[in-house]
Design a protein around this motif. Structure first.
Motif: not given
Length: 339
Positions: A241-261
């Protein structure tokens, strides 16, 4: 974006994804380019957002125009709805079951209200069409097939196996393609593997390509093991879904991802996703996870005792110019929230 032409999943709502936002915020962002969010923030829930919910909520409410907020969890829809009253931060997107389903807050509703009213038919239509085209996945049909196999297998519960061992079926969410088995570790390992393989085969015969993720749950017993089995579309994970949203939202310049597992690694490990720089934040002090993420030479460890997820997010998204007095006040609020 992929336009759906598949009859099982024809779009009934106009997605606001191309307009870069949800509800009234989409119109405001379009009219004021300086407020266009440039960062996509994708957060796991259990062990990540759940441990930092007050401070991340404060940050999201204060700077909602700076980023797109996406909760990316392994939970099912029913499970997320059970915690909806706690989630008051302004979510714009929700992914479920490790990248299986994606929902968009089309009307910009308050998060508890939005989550509480969701059903499978509300899934983001372009995403749903894409997953269906690639794997044949349909959540209600999948859950029905899983239930059929379980009902045939567990004519009695707990079930006594030919070996004399006993295994118990637990269904916290009967309408979801997920279940738990309880028994001795060796029984759960052998019987559980065989059962999940039969379900995968039944799904394949119905045209659904799927895989099964397992997770051991704490049950307070040394003799018994509780293992959760979750079925999801083949070749899908939390990075999907991260890849999908980047392609669907053309203004995105960078990502912050957070997790623990372990299930967060697909979105934490890449230095870039769809050519956008990724800034992973690893919550907790799991030695194995720390080694895997830091070996890539990027990422930040977030230990709740010494730093806070909201502070680390702010360090990534704050303006690159000289820190303003307003920014100092925001960080002060975040620090006071975590004390």
């Amino acid at each position: 974006m992929i336009q759906s032409t598949l009859s099982p999943y024809s779009a009934t709502k106009a997605s606001l994804l191309p307009r870069f936002g949800v509800g009234n915020s989409a119109v405001r962002m379009k009219a004021s380019p300086k407020n266009d969010p440039r960062t996509l923030i994708s957060l796991d829930y259990d062990g990540t957002l759940s441990r930092h919910l007050p401070s991340v909520t404060k940050l999201a409410e204060t700077h909602r125009d700076r980023f797109v907020l996406h909760m990316n969890t392994g939970r099912t829809l029913s499970s997320v709805q059970s915690i909806a009253p706690q989630l008051t931060l302004p979510l714009q997107f929700l992914s479920l079951m490790n990248g299986s389903m994606l929902f968009e807050n089309l009307r910009g509703q308050a998060t508890p209200e939005w989550l509480g009213g969701l059903c499978e038919e509300d899934e983001q239509p372009e995403w749903r069409a894409q997953v269906f085209q690639e794997t044949g996945w349909q959540a209600p049909k999948t859950a029905h097939i899983v239930n059929e196999v379980l009902n045939a297998e567990f004519t009695e519960n707990p079930k006594t196996l030919p070996t004399g061992k006993v295994v118990k079926l637990v269904r916290p969410w009967p309408n979801e393609p997920e279940y738990r088995l309880e028994g001795s570790p060796e029984t759960v390992a052998s019987f559980g593997q065989a059962l999940s393989n039969r379900i995968i085969l039944s799904l394949q015969k119905s045209g659904i390509q799927a895989h099964c993720d397992t997770e051991d749950k704490k049950n307070g017993s040394r003799e018994l093991q509780t293992r959760c089995y979750s079925f999801m579309p083949a070749r899908r994970d939390k990075a999907s879904p991260v890849r999908f949203l980047i392609n669907a939202l053309p203004g995105i310049q960078k990502l912050v991802t957070a997790g623990n597992a372990e299930n967060d690694l697909p979105m934490l490990l890449p230095t870039h996703i769809e050519n956008k720089p990724n800034h992973p934040l690893l919550c907790g002090l799991n030695p194995s996870m720390l080694a895997q993420v830091t070996l890539k030479g990027h990422g930040t460890s977030v230990d709740q005792q010494s730093n806070d997820l909201a502070q680390e997010i702010w360090q990534t998204i704050k303006p690159s110019t000289k820190t303003s007095a307003k920014s100092d006040r925001v960080r002060g609020c975040l620090r006071s929230t975590t004390n």
